[in-house]
Design an enzyme around this catalytic site. Structure first.
Site: not given
Ligand SMILES: NC(=O)c1ccc[n+]([C@@H]2O[C@H](COP(=O)([O-])OP(=O)(O)OC[C@H]3O[C@@H](n4cnc5c(N)ncnc54)[C@H](OP(=O)(O)O)[C@@H]3O)[C@@H](O)[C@H]2O)c1
Length: 257
Positions: A149, A162
């Protein structure tokens, strides 16, 4: 540049939602087979159905080492069935995207051991141990992309836990790239805010609007999941053969400030 992943097979943790799901879709369009991993079985099965016959879902809570081990076993069972017999059984995976993660905010004085366990385990421990468990299954010229991130590069308000987790993912990437050279490439993408369920939850819990969030970006908006997924697809691809240990911001200019 075209990104061809025809015949490649790999794993996307967090592939059931948001950035991971968008990545799965793009990798499938480029000819790959994908195994997506998430905690929620119903969501995972729906995502696999949406993605089609070249996608499979494995349920696991990757915040626990034993679940990473279980997931690796289940992933190998899927690939055993689908891999052409010409591939060695031990080296069936061409890529791994460590995208599973969760976000939450708290003031430093509100940090608890439970919050530490949640944030560090979902974002960092999952990355380290799924990688460890899948290493014996990665092909000689496989590629890994870790999703950190902008908060892993620079500080931000209310998210020190985080930031600590994502900063550690950045550092893990650099050292892993050295350990796995000259064969497996390991890189890290650092998105800014992306329009996913994670951000929807963040906005619902926070005291700011999406417009206020967007206003801090030089490009004047937050990203779509596809904008992150396209970079991940390229970073993984064989065309990107000389990049390893790289930390790549995809943040509309946020960390250029
Ligand atoms: N969206 C943003 O603004 C942003 C910015 C920077 C970085 N990121 C990073 O990008 C990644 C994806 O984020 P996203 O925005 O796409 O979030 P999201 O839509 O909430 O998706 C998160 C995914 O991670 C899975 N997950 C979370 N904890 C888990 C665990 N303990 N074991 C297995 N699966 C797990 C969730 O599955 P379940 O729902 O089944 O738990 C879901 O498939 C994350 O690492 C996040 O920190 C996101």
């Amino acid at each position: 540049m075209t990104t061809n992943l025809q015949g490649k097979t790999g794993v996307i943790s967090g592939g059931t939602s948001g950035i991971g799901l968008a990545t799965a879709k793009i990798l499938l369009e480029k000819g790959a087979r994908v195994i997506i991993v998430g905690r929620d079985r119903v969501k995972g099965q729906e995502a696999a159905t949406y993605l089609g016959s070249q996608a499979a879902f494995v349920q696991a809570d990757l915040s626990m080492v034993r679940e990473c081990q279980k997931a690796a076993g289940a992933i190998l069972k899927v690939t055993d069935k689908s891999t052409p017999q010409t591939r060695p059984v031990q080296r069936q995976l061409d890529f791994l995207v460590n995208c599973a993660g969760t976000y939450e905010e708290e003031r430093p004085e509100q940090i608890t051991e439970e919050a530490y366990e949640r944030v560090l385990n979902n974002n960092l421990k999952s990355t380290i141990f799924l990688t460890k468990e899948l290493l014996p299954s990665l092909a000689k010229e496989a590629a890994i992309v870790n999703v950190a991130s902008d908060a892993g590069i620079s500080g931000n308000y209310g998210c020190s836990l985080y930031s600590a987790a994502k900063g550690a993912v950045v550092a893990f990437t650099r050292s892993l790239a050295l350990d796995l050279a000259p064969y497996i490439r390991v890189n890290c993408v650092c998105p800014g805010d992306v329009d996913t369920p994670l951000v929807a939850k963040q906005l619902a819990a926070g005291s700011y609007t999406k417009e206020e969030m967007a206003a801090v970006y030089p490009l004047g908006r937050i990203a779509t999941p596809e904008e992150i997924a396209r970079v991940i697809a390229f970073v993984l691809s064989p065309e990107n053969s000389f990049m390893t240990g790289a930390i790549i911001p995809i943040d509309g200019g946020l960390t250029a400030k």
